[in-house]
Write a protein that holds these residues in place. Sequence first.
Motif, PDB file in Angstrom:
ATOM      1  N   SER A 138      33.500  23.842  45.053  1.00 56.62           N
ATOM      2  CA  SER A 138      33.387  22.398  45.309  1.00 56.62           C
ATOM      3  C   SER A 138      32.093  21.806  44.761  1.00 56.62           C
ATOM      4  O   SER A 138      32.050  20.637  44.369  1.00 56.62           O
ATOM      5  N   TRP A 183      40.229  31.863  45.798  1.00 59.35           N
ATOM      6  CA  TRP A 183      39.123  31.809  46.749  1.00 59.35           C
ATOM      7  C   TRP A 183      38.337  30.518  46.541  1.00 59.35           C
ATOM      8  O   TRP A 183      37.758  30.298  45.485  1.00 59.35           O
ATOM      9  N   GLY A 184      38.346  29.660  47.539  1.00 57.73           N
ATOM     10  CA  GLY A 184      37.601  28.417  47.489  1.00 57.73           C
ATOM     11  C   GLY A 184      36.266  28.549  48.200  1.00 57.73           C
ATOM     12  O   GLY A 184      36.210  29.034  49.329  1.00 57.73           O
ATOM     13  N   TYR A 236      38.693  21.695  45.047  1.00 60.47           N
ATOM     14  CA  TYR A 236      39.140  22.350  46.273  1.00 60.47           C
ATOM     15  C   TYR A 236      40.497  23.001  46.025  1.00 60.47           C
ATOM     16  O   TYR A 236      41.185  22.702  45.040  1.00 60.47           O
ATOM     17  N   VAL A 237      40.897  23.873  46.929  1.00 63.17           N
ATOM     18  CA  VAL A 237      42.194  24.531  46.799  1.00 63.17           C
ATOM     19  C   VAL A 237      43.274  23.535  47.211  1.00 63.17           C
ATOM     20  O   VAL A 237      43.442  23.240  48.395  1.00 63.17           O
ATOM     21  N   TYR A 263      38.604  31.446  41.216  1.00 62.04           N
ATOM     22  CA  TYR A 263      37.583  30.861  42.074  1.00 62.04           C
ATOM     23  C   TYR A 263      37.569  29.343  41.896  1.00 62.04           C
ATOM     24  O   TYR A 263      37.607  28.837  40.765  1.00 62.04           O
ATOM     25  N   VAL A 264      37.514  28.634  43.024  1.00 57.90           N
ATOM     26  CA  VAL A 264      37.443  27.170  43.012  1.00 57.90           C
ATOM     27  C   VAL A 264      36.181  26.785  43.778  1.00 57.90           C
ATOM     28  O   VAL A 264      36.036  27.139  44.953  1.00 57.90           O
ATOM     29  N   GLY A 267      39.272  30.729  52.051  1.00 57.03           N
ATOM     30  CA  GLY A 267      38.220  29.728  52.011  1.00 57.03           C
ATOM     31  C   GLY A 267      36.955  30.282  52.634  1.00 57.03           C
ATOM     32  O   GLY A 267      36.987  30.779  53.765  1.00 57.03           O
TER      33      GLY A 267
END
Length: 328
Positions: free
Chosen positions: A253, A221-222, A265-266, A250-251, A193
């Motif tokens: 927000s 990877w957030g 989000y993760v 990739y996440v 994160g």
Amino acid sequence: MPPYYNPFKINPNFLRHPTLKASVMSTQVAVAAGVAGLGIYAFYLRQNASGSATGAALATNMDAKDLKPGKLPLSGFGFHSLRLHSTELVNHNTKKLRFELPDPSQPSGLGLTSALLTISFPKGRWLPVLRPYTPTSDLNEPGYVELMVKLYPGGKQSTHLHSLQPGDTLTVAPIPELKWTPNKHPHVAMIAGGAGITPMYQLVRGILTNPADSTRITLVWGVNTDEDIFLRDQLAKLEESYPGRLRTVYVVSQPSAQSPHQKGYVNRQVLEQVGLGGAGVESNGTKVLLCGPPAMEKALKGTKGWVGGGKKGVLQELGYTQDQIYSF
């Protein structure tokens, strides 16, 4: 990581003055605890650090014959002063700081997943600020070590590091972390994160560039915005160079309107979508590594409580055991 302590000497006369205010006494007691802690820190490093050229070669995939015999600059216990060579702004809040090593012909001696404890005295403070940062430069590169530093609002150390100019110096001490053994796990799931990507990136590159290590990697990877993916190009190059070995997800927000990445989000849904859930995860040999904000790690790992009073995290709900999970 080991606890971080203040390595300052105590005034030997402070106990002789019973009229000292409680605030002064509490400060001196804290300093005393720091001195004791420094001894623990020294013991920890001596037990975990590579210490020699041969040990460093094993830790960084280098051939020992390419290294000078003896101790490398950051391979064992000790405090070191590094001179800042250059800085580069990589996005809106992250700087790359490139520091010179004492010997320009030798690598740092840091092992995979090692961090540097940075020690500074921001303006107006007489007690030091200590924060760990994981180098993102190639550990085999001689003469230099690089840190990616994200600037946090009100962050004492990040603000100080962002203010440094070429020629300034920074005191650091090496911190060994997870001891990585090639092929011990057939698959490693890395969940990061924000700035927690740095130890993951160091390990990803170390695994993939080691011909003797065939471990597969899934990296989630957030981040807050697309611009926060400051290692996107480096990871894409590794994914292209080692097909079938690395998968990056990739996440975001708060993605941009044209973002190609998943919004959110993760969470459990994301991990299941990338294949990190399902039956048998507790016995398939996967190792899960975490590094991110406390709230994220708490949600993924769960919380401990009195007998039966803890709360399960997402990873436990997916079937992972505590032994499979490691937090940086």
